[in-house]
Scaffold this motif. Structure first.
Motif, short mmCIF file in Angstrom:
data_model
loop_
_atom_site.label_atom_id
_atom_site.label_comp_id
_atom_site.label_asym_id
_atom_site.label_seq_id
_atom_site.Cartn_x
_atom_site.Cartn_y
_atom_site.Cartn_z
N ALA A 121 0.82 -1.21 0.00
CA ALA A 121 0.00 0.00 0.00
C ALA A 121 0.86 1.26 0.00
CB ALA A 121 -0.93 0.00 1.21
N THR A 130 1.56 4.44 -3.06
CA THR A 130 1.29 5.87 -2.83
C THR A 130 2.46 6.77 -3.22
OG1 THR A 130 2.11 5.82 -0.54
CG2 THR A 130 -0.22 5.30 -0.89
N PRO A 185 -2.93 4.38 -6.86
CA PRO A 185 -3.00 4.34 -5.39
C PRO A 185 -4.14 3.45 -4.92
CG PRO A 185 -3.82 6.43 -6.22
CD PRO A 185 -3.22 5.72 -7.39
N MET A 186 -4.04 3.00 -3.67
CA MET A 186 -5.03 2.08 -3.11
C MET A 186 -6.42 2.71 -3.07
SD MET A 186 -3.51 -0.79 -2.47
CE MET A 186 -4.54 -1.61 -1.27
N SER A 187 -6.50 4.03 -2.91
CA SER A 187 -7.80 4.70 -2.83
C SER A 187 -8.61 4.53 -4.11
CB SER A 187 -7.59 6.19 -2.54
OG SER A 187 -6.81 6.79 -3.57
N LYS A 188 -7.96 4.19 -5.22
CA LYS A 188 -8.65 4.01 -6.49
C LYS A 188 -8.79 2.54 -6.87
CE LYS A 188 -7.11 8.48 -8.31
NZ LYS A 188 -6.40 9.18 -9.41
N ARG A 189 -8.49 1.66 -5.92
CA ARG A 189 -8.60 0.23 -6.19
C ARG A 189 -9.61 -0.38 -5.20
NH1 ARG A 189 -2.50 -2.13 -7.05
NH2 ARG A 189 -1.55 -0.32 -8.05
N LYS A 190 -10.87 -0.26 -5.52
CA LYS A 190 -11.91 -0.68 -4.58
C LYS A 190 -11.86 -2.18 -4.30
CE LYS A 190 -15.07 3.10 -5.71
NZ LYS A 190 -16.42 3.49 -6.21
N VAL A 213 -8.82 -3.01 -2.14
CA VAL A 213 -9.00 -2.56 -0.76
C VAL A 213 -9.90 -3.54 0.00
CG1 VAL A 213 -10.02 -0.77 0.71
CG2 VAL A 213 -8.58 -0.13 -1.23
N THR A 215 -8.60 -5.93 2.99
CA THR A 215 -9.23 -5.75 4.30
C THR A 215 -9.72 -7.08 4.85
OG1 THR A 215 -9.93 -3.50 3.73
CG2 THR A 215 -11.07 -4.57 5.56
#
Length: 426
Positions: A174, A178, A185-190, A193, A197
Motif C-alpha cells: 500500500a 502511494t 494508489p489504493m484509494s482508487k482500487r476498490k 482494498v 481488508t
C-alpha cells in the motif's frame, strides 16, 4: 522468466501448508524449498544472459561470505552438522541477491508482491475456516487452558509468523503504491482494498488464535515504529484504544502472558520469563564458553543441537529460541560477525530510501530483528527467511540509484543557480 517468477511468488506462501506428503525423503515444504531455489537460480541465470547486467553491493559480499562460511563449517564438522540445516541457514540470503538483480522497477516489484498476497489467500482462508469449526487445533495449554490453533500449518508458530508477515507486506504494498505516480494508489482500487481488508482481518484472527506472543509483539513494533514516524495522531488513538481494550481484557491478557507477568512481579524466577528463554539462553552461552577456541570461532556445527527434553547425545547445545544466538552457536564468532555486518549494511541501505518507503522498510527491519532476537524466526525458518529477503530486495532496486542520481543533479543545478544569482547581485 516472468512465468517462473509468477509461479514462485504465488506458491511460496502456499507451500507452508502441511499436506503430510513426502517426496524423496523430504516433506512437501522442504521439497518445494529445493525446487524454489532451483527456480530462482534459473531465473537469475536467464536474466544475466539476456541483460548482461549484474547489481553488486557490499551486502552481496557479506551474503556470499556467509554462505561460504556455512559451507566451510559444514565440511569442518561434517560428523556433527546436518546438510538440510546448513542449506536452510545459507540459501535464504542468496534469494536477496537473485531478486535485486531480476526485479527492475516498482511496477514489476508490486506486481510480484500482489501475486504473493494472492497466494497467501489459500492458507489464510483455509486456516480461518478450520479454526471457526474448532479444527486445526495444535494443543490445549495445560497451565492456562488456551486452545492454540495451527490451521493448515505444521504448528502455531509457522501460522503466526506467516500471518504477521502477510500483514506487513500488505502495508508495504500500500505504501509503495502511494509514492510512485506510475502506480494506481489504493484509494482508487476498490476491489483490492476490500480484498486486502478481508484478508487482513482473517490473518489477524488466525494470528490471535495461535497465541504466539513473539508475533504479537513483532507486529506491534512494526505498527508503532511506522506510525511514530508518519502519523503520531493515529499512534495516540491506537494506543488509547489498545489501552482500553487491554484494561477490559486484563484476565485474557494475563492468561496469554502469565509467565511474563509472574516473573516481572517476582512470583516466579526471572529465568522462567517468556517460556524460560533466559534459562535457555544462559545454558547455551555457558555451553559456548566451554567450547575450544576453534569451536568458538566456527561454532558447534550447523544442525548440531537438540531439544531441551531430548536425550543428551554429544554436545549439550539446545534449540536457542533466539536466531542471533543460534547463528553464534551454529557458525561461531566469525559467522556471527559476518551476519551482523550483513544486517548493518542492509539497515544502512534502508536509511537511504526516501519518505514513507524508508519508514515502512525500517519498520519491517526492526520488527524482524526483534523477532529474531526473541525466537526462532527469520533465520531458522527457511521459507519465512526466503520471503523476507525477497521483499527486502526492494531496497536495492536500480530505480533507487537513479533517484539518488537525479537528486544529486537537482542539488548541483540548485547550487549552480544560487552561484549565478550571487554573481549577478554582486
Amino acid at each position: 522468466m516472468n512465468l517462473l517468477l509468477t509461479l514462485f511468488f504465488f506458491f511460496r506462501p502456499v507451500m507452508f501448508v502441511d499436506l503430510g506428503w513426502k517426496i524423496v525423503g523430504l516433506n512437501i515444504t522442504e521439497f518445494f524449498a529445493v525446487v524454489a531455489s532451483a527456480i530462482l537460480i534459473a531465473a537469475y541465470v536467464l536474466n544475466l544472459i539476456f541483460t548482461k547486467q549484474i547489481n553488486v553491493s557490499v551486502i552481496d559480499f557479506f551474503i556470499v561470505f556467509f554462505i561460504i562460511w556455512c559451507l566451510f563449517v559444514y565440511v569442518l564438522y561434517i560428523d556433527k552438522a546436518d546438510i538440510k540445516d546448513s542449506a536452510k541457514f545459507a540459501l535464504p540470503f542468496f534469494t536477496y541477491i537473485v531478486m535485486k538483480n531480476i526485479v527492475r522497477n516498482r511496477q514489476q516489484y508490486t506486481r510480484l508482491l500482489y501475486i504473493m498476497i494472492l497466494g497467501y489467500a489459500i492458507p489464510v482462508f483455509s486456516s480461518a475456516f478450520l479454526i471457526v469449526q474448532g479444527k486445526g487445533l495444535d494443543r490445549v495449554m495445560y497451565w492456562t487452558g488456551l486452545h492454540r490453533f495451527q490451521g493448515v500449518y505444521v504448528n502455531p508458530h509457522n501460522m503466526a509468523h506467516c500471518m504477521t508477515f502477510l500483514l506487513m507486506i500488505i502495508c508495504i504494498y500500500a505504501v509503495i503504491c502511494t509514492v510512485d505516480p506510475k502506480l494506481k494508489p489504493m484509494s482508487k482500487r476498490k476491489f483490492t482494498v476490500v480484498f486486502f481488508t478481508v484478508l487482513s482481518m482473517l490473518a489477524l484472527y488466525c494470528l490471535y488464535n495461535s497465541f504466539v506472543r513473539t508475533c504479537f509483539l513483532g507486529l506491534a513494533v512494526f505498527v508503532y515504529y511506522y506510525l511514530f514516524r508518519i502519523n503520531k495522531k493515529a499512534l495516540i488513538i491506537i494506543t488509547v484504544a489498545v489501552g482500553i481494550i487491554g484494561v477490559m481484557s486484563a484476565a485474557v491478557l494475563y492468561t496469554i502472558f502469565f509467565d511474563m507477568v509472574d516473573a516481572a512481579e517476582g512470583k516466579t524466577s526471572a529465568q522462567r520469563f517468556g517460556s524460560g528463554r533466559p534459562y535457555i539462553w544462559m545454558h547455551n552461552l555457558t555451553e559456548f564458553s566451554n567450547f575450544s577456541l576453534d569451536r568458538k570461532l566456527a561454532g558447534a556445527g550447523i544442525g548440531n543441537r537438540r531439544n531441551i527434553h531430548s536425550s543428551n547425545l554429544g554436545d549439550d547445545v539446545w534449540n536457542s529460541h533466539n536466531d542471533l544466538l543460534e547463528v553464534l552457536m551454529q557458525t561461531g564468532i566469525i559467522g556471527f560477525i559476518i551476519f551482523i555486518l550483513m544486517q548493518f549494511f542492509m539497515f544502512q541501505k534502508i536509511r537511504r530510501l526516501e519518505g514513507r518507503e524508508k519508514y515502512i522498510f525500517l519498520a519491517l527491519f526492526f520488527a524482524v530483528f526483534f523477532m529474531n532476537c526473541v525466537s526462532n524466526s527469520y533465520v531458522v525458518r527457511f521459507g519465512l527467511g526466503q520471503m523476507y529477503y525477497i521483499v527486502l530486495s526492494y531496497i536495492e532496486l536500480p530505480i533507487h540509484e537513479q533517484q539518488q542520481t537525479d537528486m544529486q543533479i537537482e542539488e548541483a543545478h540548485a547550487l549552480d543557480m544560487k552561484a549565478k544569482k550571487s554573481r549577478l547581485i554582486g
